[in-house]
Scaffold this active site. Structure first.
Site, PDB file in Angstrom:
ATOM      1  N   ARG A 225       0.753  -1.249  -0.151  1.00 26.89           N
ATOM      2  CA  ARG A 225       0.041  -0.102   0.037  1.00 26.89           C
ATOM      3  C   ARG A 225       0.947   1.321   0.041  1.00 26.89           C
ATOM      4  O   ARG A 225       1.897   1.284   0.512  1.00 26.89           O
ATOM      5  CB  ARG A 225      -0.942  -0.037   1.271  1.00 26.89           C
ATOM      6  CG  ARG A 225      -2.219  -1.041   1.230  1.00 26.89           C
ATOM      7  CD  ARG A 225      -3.293  -0.592  -0.005  1.00 26.89           C
ATOM      8  NE  ARG A 225      -4.185  -1.226  -0.073  1.00 26.89           N
ATOM      9  CZ  ARG A 225      -4.380  -2.271  -0.776  1.00 26.89           C
ATOM     10  NH1 ARG A 225      -3.600  -2.512  -1.854  1.00 26.89           N
ATOM     11  NH2 ARG A 225      -5.554  -3.132  -1.016  1.00 26.89           N
ATOM     12  N   HIS A 273      -1.335   0.089  -9.975  1.00 28.30           N
ATOM     13  CA  HIS A 273      -2.050  -0.840  -9.038  1.00 28.30           C
ATOM     14  C   HIS A 273      -2.386  -2.090  -9.846  1.00 28.30           C
ATOM     15  O   HIS A 273      -3.513  -2.334  -9.852  1.00 28.30           O
ATOM     16  CB  HIS A 273      -3.189  -0.195  -8.437  1.00 28.30           C
ATOM     17  CG  HIS A 273      -3.696  -0.949  -7.249  1.00 28.30           C
ATOM     18  ND1 HIS A 273      -4.086  -0.367  -6.113  1.00 28.30           N
ATOM     19  CD2 HIS A 273      -3.593  -2.158  -6.855  1.00 28.30           C
ATOM     20  CE1 HIS A 273      -4.153  -1.145  -4.936  1.00 28.30           C
ATOM     21  NE2 HIS A 273      -4.143  -2.225  -5.622  1.00 28.30           N
TER      22      HIS A 273
HETATM   23  P1  NDP Z   1      -2.102 -10.774   4.858  1.00 30.46           P
HETATM   24  O1  NDP Z   1      -3.175 -10.461   5.952  1.00 30.46           O
HETATM   25  O2  NDP Z   1      -2.083 -12.464   4.579  1.00 30.46           O
HETATM   26  O3  NDP Z   1      -0.481 -10.708   5.585  1.00 30.46           O
HETATM   27  C1  NDP Z   1      -0.004  -9.485   6.046  1.00 30.46           C
HETATM   28  C2  NDP Z   1       1.468  -9.756   6.569  1.00 30.46           C
HETATM   29  O4  NDP Z   1       1.869  -8.370   7.065  1.00 30.46           O
HETATM   30  C3  NDP Z   1       1.579 -10.805   7.618  1.00 30.46           C
HETATM   31  O5  NDP Z   1       2.855 -11.419   7.428  1.00 30.46           O
HETATM   32  C4  NDP Z   1       1.741  -9.815   8.804  1.00 30.46           C
HETATM   33  O6  NDP Z   1       2.496 -10.223  10.012  1.00 30.46           O
HETATM   34  C5  NDP Z   1       2.481  -8.656   8.180  1.00 30.46           C
HETATM   35  N1  NDP Z   1       2.221  -7.380   8.968  1.00 30.46           N
HETATM   36  C6  NDP Z   1       1.250  -6.837   9.342  1.00 30.46           C
HETATM   37  N2  NDP Z   1       1.212  -5.809  10.150  1.00 30.46           N
HETATM   38  C7  NDP Z   1       2.766  -5.691  10.258  1.00 30.46           C
HETATM   39  C8  NDP Z   1       3.575  -5.015  11.108  1.00 30.46           C
HETATM   40  N3  NDP Z   1       2.925  -3.857  12.025  1.00 30.46           N
HETATM   41  N4  NDP Z   1       4.646  -5.110  11.292  1.00 30.46           N
HETATM   42  C9  NDP Z   1       5.201  -6.259  10.643  1.00 30.46           C
HETATM   43  N5  NDP Z   1       4.739  -6.859   9.760  1.00 30.46           N
HETATM   44  C10 NDP Z   1       3.079  -6.995   9.883  1.00 30.46           C
HETATM   45  O7  NDP Z   1      -1.963  -9.848   3.774  1.00 30.46           O
HETATM   46  P2  NDP Z   1      -1.677 -10.438   2.128  1.00 30.46           P
HETATM   47  O8  NDP Z   1      -0.264 -11.400   2.170  1.00 30.46           O
HETATM   48  O9  NDP Z   1      -2.693 -11.323   1.650  1.00 30.46           O
HETATM   49  O10 NDP Z   1      -1.617  -9.094   1.322  1.00 30.46           O
HETATM   50  C11 NDP Z   1      -0.792  -8.123   1.893  1.00 30.46           C
HETATM   51  C12 NDP Z   1      -1.207  -6.565   1.081  1.00 30.46           C
HETATM   52  O11 NDP Z   1      -0.787  -6.663   0.000  1.00 30.46           O
HETATM   53  C13 NDP Z   1      -2.850  -6.412   1.447  1.00 30.46           C
HETATM   54  O12 NDP Z   1      -2.929  -6.033   2.583  1.00 30.46           O
HETATM   55  C14 NDP Z   1      -3.007  -5.227   0.318  1.00 30.46           C
HETATM   56  O13 NDP Z   1      -2.632  -4.151   1.008  1.00 30.46           O
HETATM   57  C15 NDP Z   1      -1.523  -5.583  -0.630  1.00 30.46           C
HETATM   58  N6  NDP Z   1      -2.104  -5.996  -2.173  1.00 30.46           N
HETATM   59  C16 NDP Z   1      -1.840  -5.318  -2.924  1.00 30.46           C
HETATM   60  C17 NDP Z   1      -2.249  -5.704  -4.335  1.00 30.46           C
HETATM   61  C18 NDP Z   1      -1.681  -4.994  -5.494  1.00 30.46           C
HETATM   62  O14 NDP Z   1      -2.216  -5.315  -6.698  1.00 30.46           O
HETATM   63  N7  NDP Z   1      -0.873  -4.071  -5.393  1.00 30.46           N
HETATM   64  C19 NDP Z   1      -3.315  -6.813  -4.486  1.00 30.46           C
HETATM   65  C20 NDP Z   1      -3.574  -7.451  -3.187  1.00 30.46           C
HETATM   66  C21 NDP Z   1      -3.081  -7.102  -2.033  1.00 30.46           C
HETATM   67  P3  NDP Z   1       2.140 -11.794  10.847  1.00 30.46           P
HETATM   68  O15 NDP Z   1       2.437 -12.771   9.820  1.00 30.46           O
HETATM   69  O16 NDP Z   1       2.963 -11.539  11.830  1.00 30.46           O
HETATM   70  O17 NDP Z   1       0.612 -11.635  10.804  1.00 30.46           O
END
Ligand code: NDP
Length: 310
Positions: A225, A273
């Site tokens: 993001r 995007h």
């Molecule tokens: P998930 O919810 O499966 O994973 C999120 C990851 O981020 C987890 O490993 C989590 O850690 C980590 N995380 C969250 N908060 C923190 C923090 N404060 N510090 C460190 N690590 C953190 O999400 P996805 O992998 O499915 O998707 C990730 C993002 O990709 C989405 O939220 C979206 O914003 C973006 N996206 C972009 C797209 C595009 O076309 N550009 C398309 C689809 C999604 P933990 O494992 O410890 O919970």
């Protein structure tokens, strides 16, 4: 018969109607599915994608779940009227798209392809790129998308280190967490990929201080993001040579305004995007499976944790 409201922008209905009807039938769910809001008190499930005004979910007193078509839920997770369970999209085709996009961007920078694609003079100047094993990569975010990308890059030979919120013990990937962990992970990376959700904790995660932890000239690839990066700090780091290039798919304001400096910066690549799109056929199966589970009294998949924000 359950009542499902397709609460997504009208333009998506044409793409989703047939896949949803097929997937619901295959899941054995008899449903009245409509893009027009029925009596809110009669709706059992909402299929949701952002677009337009923030919805008021309080009238949907019977709804068993709100099923997001988007993986990122930052535009709905803090909605105070949302008391129903919220599921985000984990779509195998979306994940595959992200793996392809991230791998392509990493290989572009790793192989130095720009020097050949943008050549203006007929100069034969061979520069042999190092092997992937010599190009450490940091993967910030080890969720469904980050982990799949980390594993794909590992399979190509890149030494990938992952970073997440919680400590993770993965047999096939070294990981770290916390601020000290971020410093270690960034400090050892020539390419950093950000696949984190937007939450209060991830806002401006890459800022003047943390960008300074990268080795000089490192590449930043952001498909998480826009809010993960302090834009002014990134531009300053690019101008100073601290960051060698930034490939950005997501932005604080989308579409990226025409006068935004990212468009014209010589060391920024903007993609609009498109890193990974939810694909109707596979996404419809994910939605239908969750509806089937809810009706069968089974736990929902991909539930969002409101406290964490993702
Ligand atoms: P998930 O919810 O499966 O994973 C999120 C990851 O981020 C987890 O490993 C989590 O850690 C980590 N995380 C969250 N908060 C923190 C923090 N404060 N510090 C460190 N690590 C953190 O999400 P996805 O992998 O499915 O998707 C990730 C993002 O990709 C989405 O939220 C979206 O914003 C973006 N996206 C972009 C797209 C595009 O076309 N550009 C398309 C689809 C999604 P933990 O494992 O410890 O919970």
């Amino acid at each position: 018969m359950v009542t499902i409201w397709f609460a997504a922008p009208a333009a998506l209905w044409a793409a989703y109607e047939a896949p949803l009807r097929t997937a619901l039938a295959e899941a054995g769910v008899a449903a009245a599915l409509s893009p027009d809001c029925p009596d809110p008190g009669a709706v059992d499930f909402l299929i949701y994608a952002p677009g337009g005004a923030a919805p008021d979910f309080s009238a949907f007193t019977r709804a068993r779940a709100v099923l997001s078509l988007w993986a990122g839920v930052e535009r709905i997770v803090a909605n105070p009227t949302l008391t129903q369970p919220l599921c985000r999209m984990v779509d195998p085709a979306l994940t595959q798209g992200m793996v392809e996009w991230v791998t392509g961007q990493v290989l572009r920078h790793h192989l130095g392809l720009d020097a050949h694609i943008r050549r203006t003079e007929p100069v034969w100047a061979p520069v042999v790129p190092p092997l992937a094993a010599e190009r450490p990569v940091a993967m910030l975010g080890l969720g469904d998308l980050g982990l799949a990308c980390a594993r794909a890059l590992t399979a190509l030979g890149f030494p990938v280190t992952g970073w997440a919120r919680r400590p993770r013990a993965l047999a096939d990937l070294p990981t770290d967490h916390g601020e000290d962990g971020l410093r270690r992970v960034l400090g050892g990376a020539q390419i950093v990929v950000t696949l984190l959700p937007r939450t209060p904790d991830t806002e401006d995660l890459l800022n003047a201080r943390t960008l300074g932890w990268l080795p000089r000239g490192a590449v930043v690839i952001n498909s998480g993001r826009g809010h993960l990066i302090d834009e002014a700090a990134l531009i300053a780091a690019l101008d100073a040579g601290q960051v060698g290039h930034a490939t950005l798919d997501v932005f604080r304001t989308e579409p990226l305004p025409p006068d935004h400096p990212f468009w014209h910066h010589p060391r920024v690549t903007v993609t609009p995007h498109i890193a990974a799109e939810t694909r109707p056929a596979s996404a419809a199966r994910v939605v239908a499976e969750n509806i089937r589970r809810s009706l069968a009294g089974e736990p929902l998949l991909h539930l969002v944790d409101r406290q964490r924000g993702y």
